[in-house]
Scaffold this motif. Structure first.
Motif, PDB file in Angstrom:
ATOM      1  N   ILE A  89       0.837  -1.198   0.000  1.00 56.02           N
ATOM      2  CA  ILE A  89       0.000   0.000   0.000  1.00 56.02           C
ATOM      3  C   ILE A  89       0.866   1.239   0.000  1.00 56.02           C
ATOM      4  O   ILE A  89       0.609   2.202  -0.736  1.00 56.02           O
ATOM      5  N   VAL A 129       0.798   3.972  -3.177  1.00 54.85           N
ATOM      6  CA  VAL A 129       0.613   5.412  -3.004  1.00 54.85           C
ATOM      7  C   VAL A 129       1.804   6.170  -3.568  1.00 54.85           C
ATOM      8  O   VAL A 129       1.642   7.171  -4.271  1.00 54.85           O
ATOM      9  N   VAL A 165       0.926  -4.592  13.442  1.00 53.18           N
ATOM     10  CA  VAL A 165       1.257  -4.275  12.046  1.00 53.18           C
ATOM     11  C   VAL A 165       0.012  -3.825  11.307  1.00 53.18           C
ATOM     12  O   VAL A 165       0.055  -2.901  10.481  1.00 53.18           O
ATOM     13  N   ALA A 166      -1.106  -4.460  11.632  1.00 54.72           N
ATOM     14  CA  ALA A 166      -2.345  -4.064  10.967  1.00 54.72           C
ATOM     15  C   ALA A 166      -2.649  -2.606  11.262  1.00 54.72           C
ATOM     16  O   ALA A 166      -3.132  -1.864  10.394  1.00 54.72           O
ATOM     17  N   ALA A 189      -9.098   5.837  -3.447  1.00 57.51           N
ATOM     18  CA  ALA A 189      -8.366   7.096  -3.601  1.00 57.51           C
ATOM     19  C   ALA A 189      -7.666   7.135  -4.950  1.00 57.51           C
ATOM     20  O   ALA A 189      -7.678   8.155  -5.649  1.00 57.51           O
ATOM     21  N   ILE A 223      -2.521   7.737   5.396  1.00 59.61           N
ATOM     22  CA  ILE A 223      -1.617   8.694   4.749  1.00 59.61           C
ATOM     23  C   ILE A 223      -1.819   8.641   3.248  1.00 59.61           C
ATOM     24  O   ILE A 223      -1.864   9.658   2.560  1.00 59.61           O
ATOM     25  N   GLY A 224      -1.981   7.437   2.777  1.00 54.56           N
ATOM     26  CA  GLY A 224      -2.137   7.239   1.334  1.00 54.56           C
ATOM     27  C   GLY A 224      -3.308   8.005   0.782  1.00 54.56           C
ATOM     28  O   GLY A 224      -3.174   8.756  -0.191  1.00 54.56           O
ATOM     29  N   ILE A 225      -4.450   7.860   1.398  1.00 56.04           N
ATOM     30  CA  ILE A 225      -5.596   8.560   0.807  1.00 56.04           C
ATOM     31  C   ILE A 225      -5.440  10.059   0.921  1.00 56.04           C
ATOM     32  O   ILE A 225      -5.833  10.792   0.025  1.00 56.04           O
ATOM     33  N   VAL A 226      -4.799  10.484   1.976  1.00 53.73           N
ATOM     34  CA  VAL A 226      -4.581  11.929   2.087  1.00 53.73           C
ATOM     35  C   VAL A 226      -3.713  12.409   0.930  1.00 53.73           C
ATOM     36  O   VAL A 226      -4.017  13.381   0.247  1.00 53.73           O
ATOM     37  N   VAL A 227      -2.633  11.680   0.710  1.00 60.04           N
ATOM     38  CA  VAL A 227      -1.708  12.086  -0.341  1.00 60.04           C
ATOM     39  C   VAL A 227      -2.379  12.041  -1.701  1.00 60.04           C
ATOM     40  O   VAL A 227      -2.258  12.956  -2.515  1.00 60.04           O
ATOM     41  N   LEU A 228      -3.111  10.952  -1.920  1.00 57.84           N
ATOM     42  CA  LEU A 228      -3.640  10.742  -3.262  1.00 57.84           C
ATOM     43  C   LEU A 228      -4.812  11.662  -3.571  1.00 57.84           C
ATOM     44  O   LEU A 228      -4.914  12.214  -4.668  1.00 57.84           O
ATOM     45  N   ALA A 229      -5.683  11.792  -2.603  1.00 52.40           N
ATOM     46  CA  ALA A 229      -6.937  12.438  -2.944  1.00 52.40           C
ATOM     47  C   ALA A 229      -6.872  13.945  -2.781  1.00 52.40           C
ATOM     48  O   ALA A 229      -7.744  14.650  -3.279  1.00 52.40           O
ATOM     49  N   HIS A 233       1.268  14.021  -9.042  1.00 52.94           N
ATOM     50  CA  HIS A 233      -0.021  14.381  -9.610  1.00 52.94           C
ATOM     51  C   HIS A 233       0.074  14.925 -11.019  1.00 52.94           C
ATOM     52  O   HIS A 233      -0.831  14.727 -11.818  1.00 52.94           O
ATOM     53  N   VAL A 276      -0.445  -0.309  11.766  1.00 53.02           N
ATOM     54  CA  VAL A 276       0.446   0.479  10.897  1.00 53.02           C
ATOM     55  C   VAL A 276      -0.097   0.494   9.481  1.00 53.02           C
ATOM     56  O   VAL A 276      -0.097   1.522   8.797  1.00 53.02           O
ATOM     57  N   LEU A 277      -0.585  -0.655   9.077  1.00 54.32           N
ATOM     58  CA  LEU A 277      -1.150  -0.756   7.737  1.00 54.32           C
ATOM     59  C   LEU A 277      -2.261   0.259   7.545  1.00 54.32           C
ATOM     60  O   LEU A 277      -2.318   0.979   6.535  1.00 54.32           O
ATOM     61  N   LEU A 278      -3.102   0.334   8.506  1.00 56.20           N
ATOM     62  CA  LEU A 278      -4.203   1.277   8.375  1.00 56.20           C
ATOM     63  C   LEU A 278      -3.702   2.721   8.389  1.00 56.20           C
ATOM     64  O   LEU A 278      -4.210   3.569   7.658  1.00 56.20           O
ATOM     65  N   LEU A 279      -2.660   2.949   9.160  1.00 55.58           N
ATOM     66  CA  LEU A 279      -2.076   4.288   9.179  1.00 55.58           C
ATOM     67  C   LEU A 279      -1.527   4.639   7.799  1.00 55.58           C
ATOM     68  O   LEU A 279      -1.734   5.748   7.289  1.00 55.58           O
ATOM     69  N   VAL A 280      -0.846   3.673   7.224  1.00 55.18           N
ATOM     70  CA  VAL A 280      -0.293   3.908   5.893  1.00 55.18           C
ATOM     71  C   VAL A 280      -1.403   4.208   4.908  1.00 55.18           C
ATOM     72  O   VAL A 280      -1.311   5.126   4.083  1.00 55.18           O
ATOM     73  N   ALA A 281      -2.484   3.425   5.012  1.00 55.46           N
ATOM     74  CA  ALA A 281      -3.602   3.653   4.101  1.00 55.46           C
ATOM     75  C   ALA A 281      -4.151   5.060   4.291  1.00 55.46           C
ATOM     76  O   ALA A 281      -4.484   5.763   3.334  1.00 55.46           O
ATOM     77  N   ARG A 291     -10.005  11.967 -11.892  1.00 53.68           N
ATOM     78  CA  ARG A 291      -9.764  13.403 -12.065  1.00 53.68           C
ATOM     79  C   ARG A 291      -8.935  13.673 -13.304  1.00 53.68           C
ATOM     80  O   ARG A 291      -9.138  14.651 -13.997  1.00 53.68           O
ATOM     81  N   VAL A 349      -7.542   2.887  -0.132  1.00 53.07           N
ATOM     82  CA  VAL A 349      -6.445   3.340  -0.995  1.00 53.07           C
ATOM     83  C   VAL A 349      -6.823   3.175  -2.458  1.00 53.07           C
ATOM     84  O   VAL A 349      -6.597   4.052  -3.293  1.00 53.07           O
TER      85      VAL A 349
END
Lengths: 494, 630, 166, 518, 100
Positions: free
Chosen positions: A151, A155, C146-147, E78, C156-162, A161, C149-154, E85, E75
């Motif tokens: 994941i 990302v 670890v799970a 996202a 961060i991921g959506i923040v970065v991506l979206a 972008h 952390v995994l969720l934390l990564v996810a 977009r 993810v």
């Protein structure tokens, strides 16, 4: 009430402080990652250079801690992590890869406006996942670590972008990755079903005590697991995502993916398939054999006619996965240590090559066609020399590490009776010479069309390139120490 | 070279060789700094020294003594070992004297002949180098060293034929000479190998003549026949016999003194020398001897007929040389080595004299060689005329000349050997010889002068430096014959002289009467032929098919061209232009192209559509699972 | 045929039908709703397997949380529902998937090997929250961490991506 | 007689490398000092090799000046070098051609520093190939040779240099990688038999392999060497590489590199796998003889001087191969001798062709003619080289060819007979070429050519002297070659391999032993 | 208690249906839902196996799988949003910038 009940769990079963201390290096990475995330909020843009240093420092500390703290051959935290020479080897390899990636990406990020804080944090988190993959003694932990890593990398791939190819790449990577995760997980489920556990040691015990012939549940599980791993190392025919993703991703991420993700997956491959599932060797060998041959052949064949160096390197990394599989197939200790050693060499070669690609990046756009290299040979001597070393090493010329590594791999294959495999590998190497040398042809033997503008002088990047180049020379000329390391690491698995 | 011969060491021998070599080297190095005259004199003096040394040895050499001079071990590869070692016995001595003596004359002559040529220095360097190799050839005490000289003279011949290199015909002729010779040389080498290993099988590892002589009897006749045939094949190259004679007429492109020295007196006789040197070997192979005799006589006849129709003054002499060499081989073939060497000896004088005289004429006519454009030159060349006549008579076998005795001996030996047919052909050839010789003589010196007016004003007799050697050689053309008088007169001093080498020649049946009768027959035929030549400057059958055949040299060159040269070049061309590129290299490049094409092909799988990728993934999985199902 | 089996068959049929409906619905919203149904049937199946806690989690997390995100995204993007259908490709896909199902079933249903036979005896608290927690915080303590952390990564991921460009 | 580690051979290897390092400090634009530096170090190397020659014990067939240091103990790889009669003169040839090639490159104006660096590195790697007695070390040098040569052809070469360079590398590499597997397989087999892993060539010599094993390994090794030689039909990279390479490249390529192939056969393929070599001799000799005739015929038809010389190399090296596979003293000794001869004469030919090219910027035979008139001294030198190349007695070529044919005639008469025709063909194509270039009328554009200058004379004279010397007095060289050759021949004649059965038995016994150990 | 085989077969079937959806649908969101189906199939298998082994491990694992599914889903979505977009489409077949 639930909580109380949990508290009723016998305190003796809880991990002791010493055990947590042993997990220190891994935790240290998490700490660094969180620090970076937090600081990112408070630092002004011009001060964000500090993030690099914090990350690098964190990673380096983790490495140092691992070297100091880790004894050999222990399972900690309910035997879900194993601390042994093998873990130590991969931990430091992955840390080194991460450090080099971070160092070489400093200017790249500046040019491309990729968010620095998140980038660093994600790299650190992925590294955390990878290290756990290498250490995991439990299939579920392995899966979770793999997902953490994946994941993070999904990302990272899509972070740029401005570049629409990056989004596409992330999408492709994600879809393929999730799809493959499904298979991997299904495999774990079946193995769990067959053996009643996900702990590798218990699985190992089961395998050594029960007849395997006709145990299709187990075999199917192992095969699906294998497929999941094959996907991660981009082995044919599970490789199709790789070229597109490598090309689309920001170059530092590509390098990181090509090296670290592959290394972590191979760590899993060695620990799980080669070591714990070794009783299944007879059943799996043909599949592995076919995959290895296909992987190197397809990788090399398709790399031959690429027009983008980045994409060529993607195919080349597929081909190298094929070479590495030779060591896995060999199955003996020598094969394992050959994979480790080659992984080390491969890390340096590939990171170096991607580093040079980063140096060529111009005005926020990737400049990765062969044409971009035209005529730089006598203008930008350092870059060209380094790139030549990387290419020659990738092609397997002595006296570079690539040769020593290949030699060791082939040797393990021959020793275990897979001479035909090594002959095929060798023919593939010949094929690969053609496209690696094409880069050199471009650099030294063709005139540039005035495109090559002065490159940005980035001390970090250049340092990283120099380190990798020197490392390759070292591994080629005096490989004894790392060889011995890889041998000890493999031996520690037993 | 009896086994009882006393071996004496003498470091004198090497100087015979080295002095001309030194002359050559000095001339070569200082080509551009030295004027032609000095170069010529230097060369001549070098040769004179050699000649003097040879004479010295001749006076000092007692019967049954063999001189030896070992310099150093040349090639050693145990058990193979060859030394740089020289040997002089009586046979060698004769050759030495011929080479240095006649050579000296020709050097002196060249001073005049080549005096004005701009490549004069180079010329003398080559000439001295030639003498060196020729001396090496005859002085060699083993077969391999002989071969060095053998090839070396070929090289010099090549250089000298192509001396005027700016004209393509000259250099083409030079190449032809070298290459045709090489074909022979290869056979020679193969013979040498065979000899060496066959003897090796018997435990004798040597190529020394002395040791060979005492061991060759160990070999089987079949082997010896093969060896000698191969060696003889080498000789046919060097000595211009059928089938390798084609180079010699073309070799006349070189300067005339060169033709005299190399292509008449010395080099071409190397084959005779070699067979004489190895007579003990040839003697053991009667089949080879028969082949040699037949080839010799056929060559003699064949070349003589061609000579009757040629119009180039030097070509006539060239074919004459071939023909005379044929006689010599005939002698060898019937076992009369002494007679062969004798003819070699006399032939050296009169043929050199003829060539030089012809050269004198050519020189006077500013390079004109076509006899049809000469005629009536007697008055312009008073001295040359007489030397030409004397040498011509000697060649034709006029009584009391050198040629008379030597040729007669061959004819007699042939006859007494029992080969009447061979004798008959040789006899007929003697007539032809007289005919073409005097046809040439009359065409050049008598009759109406056809030289054009412009040239005629400049015709001049040659200077003394050229005519003096002519006269000496002419004298030689007469007196040398007296060394080998027939048995019925005073007996042959020659045969006695060579007895240590060849042993006593036993000439059996017949008798004096028949010998004299045959001699008269020959003389009569020659006289008739001369008369015929006097009457009709050209043969009576001009225009007929035989004439045309002879005029065109029986189209041998053309036949060789279409049989060997052209197929080979065509094959080579096919190899170079088609096979190498379209097959061998195409295979390599084609493989590369195939790989590349398949790369492009398989790239199409990488469509960019992620769902395709997933399907491939799935297909892979299905295959893997299927493998376990089935 | 006992009741268990009948229940199973019914549930299985419902699950299969709703799953097929997920992939064959033209409109993503209908697909999403079918998925919710499918998840629900899975939860019921969990119950039959003595996993009550999981059944609850399944409905809470999946139907509750994940599906809401799906629907949210569908609404947000409001994609054009008309999707070209190419029958050849569908044919390929279904064929491959069909083979996969057959192969998996053929391999997984053990042929003669009696490694285990389903339905061992288990205690009454099997699948209870307590048991689950015990397992989760002992043997699987590290995966649990670890799970997270995994969720934390996810995250961060959506923040970065979206996040849209500034 | 093992020497202490940085011994005289290491110095021999190190001098050019040191030169390369020193050159790193010389500014790029001072061509003079760059050349000076390169020359200094290569000449120093030459002198050092002469020192080795003077200390070489000519009566020994064993390795001399051996140095042995552990390099990669975990592989069993050693830095193990030594010299014997087989390599001695090839080494001298290499050190001689080094300065000559550098001196001949004076006309290079661009990227001088890099060029000289590559030349120096090439020198070291070639010497290393010849010195190495450890298979791994050998392979490293063997491959390392390719890189500088690749650059030399590719950067400083002619118009199709890229194609030629790539073809050269890929072709050669495909062979050598197969050999790599061969090496690995050999060492693996050896380690199974001896229980120790070692790449030590001398110890591997004593290995007794079954015939089948030998055959496979021999095949792997010979493919690599055959491509390098090049043996027909693996020769097509050669003309391309030669034509496109700069003069120095051609000189080194023809002078030294091609010998690596034949040297490889002699040092590795034949003594390591004697039975296979003996069995393969007819086959390889056939290819060799085809090469002799074919190379000559193709050379005959070339219109490009360099191509002609290149194909003549195919022909000549065919002869060398024939000598090697005669497998007797004469043949092998002759072959070794001929390697040196060919190195000298072909290098000289390429130098000479390079000189003409510099003057006229053409290598087409048709563009020349009558050169003797304007450049007589050059013509004479060229003639001597030509004659050496066609094996005129008295010059070096003859000694080698003679011994080869003599040796081949004994063991493989029919092949020798066909190969002997190569002598005639050599005369045909060389003299034909010579005639067309130097004889005949001169065309106006050639009128103004300059005769050889001092630098060029300095380049050519050492070779000429050797050509003559080796033709007249080959004994000192042959004497030093023969003990080593005799050793190899003796090895060929030792009792043949263990039968396969015994081998199988031994292997099963070992396997069982290993099982028990576990 | 039913035989495990029923559950495993059902799980395989659902897994295959998920796979099928991933491959044939041309809408990214539905593809992701299909992936969820695959994961659920695995969950079903885990729970069934846990039951047959009588060990809680399988059930615990399902919790993790749910976490992973959630993480992947967010993810993934996202990423879908980013791509949408850029391209204004959800059809993966229209995203072929990268190929060859």
């Amino acid at each position: 009430m639930q909580i109380n009940q949990v508290n009723l769990v016998n305190p003796d079963t809880l991990p002791s402080l010493a055990e947590l201390w042993l997990a220190g290096p891994v935790i240290e990475i998490l700490i660094a990652a969180l620090t970076v995330l937090l600081l990112d909020l408070f630092l002004k843009d011009e001060d964000k250079g500090a993030l690099t240093w914090i990350s690098v420092l964190g990673l380096a500390t983790a490495g140092a801690m691992s070297l100091v703290l880790w004894p050999s051959g222990e399972g900690i935290l309910f035997n879900s992590l194993r601390i042994d020479g093998f873990s130590l080897f991969f931990t430091n390899l992955l840390l080194a890869a991460a450090i080099l990636t971070l160092l070489s990406s400093v200017h790249y990020l500046k040019e491309t406006n990729i968010q620095k804080g998140e980038f660093h944090a994600l790299i650190l988190f992925s590294t955390f996942g990878m290290i756990l993959m290498a250490m995991a003694n439990d299939l579920i932990l392995f899966f979770l670590a793999l997902e953490t890593m994946s994941i993070g990398v999904y990302v990272l791939t899509g972070m740029w972008h401005q570049r629409s190819a990056a989004g596409e790449a992330a999408m492709k990577y994600f879809l393929n990755g999730a799809f493959a995760s499904g298979f991997l997980l299904y495999g774990i489920a079946l193995i769990y079903g067959a053996t009643g556990s996900t702990n590798l040691e218990r699985i190992g015990d089961y395998l050594s005590q029960n007849p395997l012939q006709g145990n299709f549940l187990l075999i199917t599980g192992a095969v699906l697991l294998l497929i999941g791993l094959a996907f991660k190392v981009a082995a044919v025919p599970f490789h199709f995502w790789a070229p597109d993703v490598y090309e689309g991703a920001p170059t530092p991420v590509t390098g990181f993916m090509a090296v670290a993700v592959k290394a972590a997956a191979f760590a899993g491959w060695i620990r799980i398939v080669m070591h714990q599932l070794s009783p299944l060797e007879d059943q799996l060998s043909f599949i592995l054999w076919a995959i290895a041959i296909l992987t190197m052949t397809v990788g090399n064949l398709l790399a031959l006619t690429q027009s983008s160096v980045k994409r060529m390197l993607a195919y080349s990394s597929i081909a190298h996965a094929g070479y590495l599989l030779i060591g896995v197939i060999a199955g003996n200790d020598m094969g394992g240590s050959a994979v480790l050693f080659y992984m080390l060499v491969y890390t340096l070669m590939t990171l170096g090559a991607f580093g040079v690609l980063m140096a060529l990046q111009q005005a926020g756009k990737d400049n990765d066609s062969y044409q971009a290299f035209a005529g730089i040979g006598f203008k930008h001597r350092f870059l060209a020399l380094a790139m030549s070393i990387f290419m020659l090493s990738l092609a397997g010329f002595p006296p570079f590490g690539g040769f020593t590594g290949k030699f060791y791999l082939f040797r393990s294959a021959v020793e275990s009776g897979h001479t035909v495999l090594s002959v095929i590998a060798v023919l593939n190497s010949v094929l690969s010479v053609a496209y690696y040398l094409r880069v050199i042809v471009m650099m030294y033997m063709q005139e540039g069309r005035g495109e090559a503008k002065p490159f940005r002088r980035s001390p970090y990047l250049y340092t990283a390139i120099a380190i990798t180049a020197l490392g390759i020379l070292w591994l080629g000329v005096a490989p004894d120490f790392p060889l011995e390391l890889s041998r000890i690491s493999i031996a520690s698995l037993r | 070279m009896e086994s009882s011969a006393v071996m004496e060491s003498s470091s004198l021998l090497r100087w015979i060789l080295l002095v001309p070599l030194l002359g050559a080297v000095i001339n070569m190095i200082f080509t551009s700094y030295r004027d032609r005259k000095t170069a010529g004199w230097l060369a001549s003096i070098a040769l004179a020294v050699s000649f003097g040394l040879s004479l010295w040895i001749w006076f000092g050499l007692s019967s049954g003594t063999v001189l030896n001079d070992t310099l150093f071990t040349w090639i050693e590869s145990p058990p193979f070992k060859v030394k740089m070692s020289l040997l002089v016995d009586r046979l060698t001595l004769i050759m030495l004297l011929v080479i240095t003596g006649v050579g000296l004359m020709i050097h002196i002559y060249s001073l005049g002949y080549m005096g004005k040529d701009e490549g004069g220095v180079r010329y003398f360097a080559y000439l001295n180098l030639f003498i060196f190799f020729m001396l090496l050839l005859v002085l060699a005490d083993n077969l391999l060293l002989l071969f060095v000289g053998w090839e070396g003279v070929g090289l010099c011949s090549y250089l000298l034929i192509g001396f005027w290199y700016q004209d393509h015909t000259n250099t083409i002729a030079a190449n032809k000479a070298f290459i045709v010779n090489r074909i022979g040389d290869v056979c020679f080498l193969l013979g040498l190998f065979l000899l060496f290993w066959e003897l090796g099988l018997k435990g004798i590892w040597t190529l020394d003549f002395v040791e060979l002589k005492s061991h060759v009897h160990l070999l089987s006749t079949g082997r010896i026949t093969l060896i000698t045939l191969l060696l003889f094949a080498g000789a046919t190259g060097k000595s211009a016999q059928i089938p390798l004679f084609v180079w010699l007429p073309d070799a006349m492109q070189g300067p005339t003194p060169v033709s005299a020295l190399i292509h008449a007196a010395t080099m071409v006789t190397a084959g005779i020398y070699m067979t004489a040197r190895l007579h003990f070997l040839f003697a053991l192979a009667p089949a080879t001897l028969a082949v040699i005799a037949v080839i010799g006589v056929l060559t003699a006849l064949f070349a003589a007929t061609i000579a009757t129709a040629q119009n180039d003054i030097k070509r006539v002499l060239a074919y004459s040389t071939i023909s005379q060499l044929g006689y010599m081989f005939l002698a060898v073939g019937v076992g009369a080595y002494s007679a062969a060497v004798f003819h070699l000896f006399t032939h050296a004088f009169f043929k050199a004299c003829l060539f030089l005289s012809a050269g004198s004429v050519i020189h006077g006519l500013q390079g004109e060689q076509d006899m049809r454009k000469m005629g009536g030159l007697k008055s312009y060349f008073p001295k040359t005329y007489w030397t030409y006549l004397i040498a011509g008579l000697a060649l034709s076998g006029a009584p009391l000349t050198a040629g008379f005795f030597s040729k007669d001996q061959i004819l007699w030996q042939t006859f007494s050997h029992g080969s009447v047919l061979l004798w008959f052909v040789a006899w007929g050839t003697a007539g032809l010889t007289a005919f073409y010789m005097f046809r040439q003589f009359f065409m050049v010196f008598h009759g109406e002068c056809k030289v054009n007016d412009h040239l005629r004003a400049h015709i001049h007799e040659s200077p003394t430096v050229m005519t003096a050697p002519l006269m000496i050689l002419a004298l030689g053309s007469i007196v040398t014959g007296w060394l080998g008088l027939p048995e019925y007169l005073f007996g042959s001093a020659w045969d006695h002289w060579l007895e240590p080498v060849f042993g006593t020649q036993v000439n059996g049946h017949g008798g004096v009467l028949i010998e004299i009768l045959l001699m008269l027959l020959t003389v009569g035929l020659a006289a008739g032929a001369i008369y015929l030549a006097y009457r009709a400057y050209s043969p009576p059958w001009v225009g007929g098919l035989p004439y045309r055949l002879a005029l065109n040299k029986y189209y041998v060159d053309e036949v060789y061209d279409s049989l060997f040269v052209r197929p080979m070049t065509r094959l080579a061309d096919w190899f170079a232009q088609i096979f190498d590129m379209a097959v061998v290299d195409r295979f390599v490049n084609g493989l590369a192209a195939r790989v590349q094409a398949s790369s492009f092909f398989w790239r199409r799988l990488q469509t960019g559509n992620v769902q395709h990728y997933l399907l491939y993934f799935l297909a892979g999985t299905l295959f893997v699972l299927g493998y376990y199902l089935f | 045929m006992n009741a268990e089996l009948i229940t199973f068959y019914i549930l299985a049929t419902l699950l299969i039908v709703s799953s097929l409906s997920v992939i064959f619905q033209r409109n993503p919203i209908y697909s999403a709703l079918s998925l919710v149904a499918a998840l629900f049937f899975v939860a019921v199946l969990f119950l039959t397997l003595q996993a009550p806690m999981l059944a609850i989690l399944q409905i809470l997390i999946y139907a509750g949380a994940i599906m809401v995100i799906f629907l949210f995204v569908i609404m947000l993007l409001n994609p054009d529902a008309r999707e070209p259908r190419r029958f050849l490709w569908w044919g390929f896909g279904s064929l491959a998937a069909g083979i996969l199902a057959l192969e998996l079933i053929a391999l997984v249903i053990p042929r003669g090997a009696k490694v285990w036979s389903g339905g061992g005896a288990v205690g009454p608290d099997f699948g209870s929250p307590k048991k689950l927690a015990e397992s989760l915080f002992t043997d699987f303590m590290l995966p649990f961490e670890v799970a997270s952390v995994l969720l934390l990564v996810a995250l961060i991921g959506i923040v970065v991506l979206a996040k849209r460009e500034a | 007689m093992t020497e202490s580690f940085p011994g005289i051979l290491t110095l021999l290897l190190g001098i050019p490398l040191l030169g390369a390092v020193v050159m790193g400090f010389i500014p790029r634009n001072s061509k003079g000092s760059l050349f000076g530096c390169a020359l200094f170090f290569t000449v120093l190397d030459l002198l050092w090799s002469l020192n080795i020659l003077s200390r070489f014990n000519s009566t020994l067939g064993e390795m001399q000046f051996v140095e042995r240091v552990a390099w990669i103990p975990s592989y069993g790889v050693e830095y193990f070098i030594g010299i014997d009669g087989l390599s001695l003169f090839l080494i001298l040839l290499t050190t001689l051609l080094g300065p000559i090639a550098i001196l001949a490159s004076w006309s290079i104006e661009e990227k001088v520093k890099e060029f000289l660096l590559f030349m120096l590195i090439l020198q070291t790697s070639m010497l290393g190939t010849l010195l190495a007695l450890d298979l791994f070390l050998f392979y490293v040098f063997w491959e390392a040779m390719l890189i500088p040569m690749y650059f030399i052809i590719g950067v400083w070469g002619g118009p199709r240099r890229i194609y030629a360079a790539l073809k050269f590398v890929i072709y050669t590499m495909s062979g050598s990688l197969i050999m790599l597997i061969g090496i690995i397989a050999l060492v693996t087999t050896a380690s199974q038999l001896n229980q120790t892993t070692s790449f030590d060539l001398l110890r591997l010599y004593d290995l007794r392999l079954s015939f089948e094993q030998q055959m496979w390994l021999f095949l792997a090794f010979s493919l690599s060497f055959a491509i390098k030689v090049p043996l027909f039909p693996f020769h097509t990279w050669l003309p391309d590489a030669h034509v496109e390479a700069p003069t120095a490249g051609s000189v080194i390529l023809a002078g030294v590199m091609l010998k690596m192939g034949t040297y490889g056969f002699l040092r590795f393929a034949i003594p390591l796998f004697p039975d296979a070599a003996r069995a393969a001799a007819p086959f390889i000799s056939t290819l060799a003889v085809i090469g002799v005739v074919y190379g000559a015929l193709v050379a005959m038809m070339q219109s490009d001087l360099k191509k002609l010389v290149a194909y003549s190399s195919v022909s000549h090296l065919g002869l060398v191969m024939l000598g090697l596979f005669a497998l007797n003293l004469q043949g092998v000794q002759g072959a070794v001798y001929q390697m040196i001869n060919h190195g000298l004469s072909t290098a000289a030919l390429f130098l000479a062709v390079g000189m003409i090219y510099e003057r006229r910027h053409s290598r087409m035979i048709a563009d020349f003619g009558g050169l003797w008139k304007v450049i007589p001294l050059f013509s004479v030198i060229f003639l001597v080289i030509t004659l050496s190349s066609i094996g005129l007695p008295g010059l070096n070529g003859f000694v080698g060819e003679f011994l080869i044919l003599l040796g081949a005639f004994k063991n493989m008469t029919p092949w020798a007979v066909v190969a002997a025709s190569g002598i005639v063909l050599a005369a045909i194509y060389m003299l034909w070429m010579y005639r067309r270039v130097f004889f005949g009328p001169i065309s106006p554009e050639n009128q103004t050519l300059k005769d050889v200058g001092t630098r060029e004379i300095v380049v050519l004279v050492p070779i000429l002297v050797l050509i003559v010397f080796m033709g007249i007095y080959p004994k000192p060289i042959l004497n030093r070659i023969s003990p080593s050759v005799e050793k190899i021949i003796a090895r060929m004649e030792r009792p043949t391999t263990l039968s396969r059965q015994t081998l199988e038995e031994r292997r099963t016994a070992e396997k069982e032993g290993a099982r028990h150990a576990n | 208690m039913l035989s495990l085989n029923y559950y495993l077969a059902l799980s395989a079937l659902i897994f295959a249906i998920g796979v099928m959806g991933v491959i044939i649908r041309r809408n990214l969101i539905i593809i992701m839902m299909s992936i969820e189906l695959m994961l659920n199939a695995v969950n079903l298998a885990f729970v069934a196996l846990a039951r047959s082994h009588g060990s809680m491990d399988g059930q615990t694992i399902v919790v993790f799988v749910m976490a992973v599914a959630a993480a992947e889903a967010v993810v993934g979505l996202a990423i879908v949003i980013t791509v949408f977009r850029q391209r204004q489409t959800l059809d993966p077949q229209e995203m072929q910038l990268l190929k060859g």
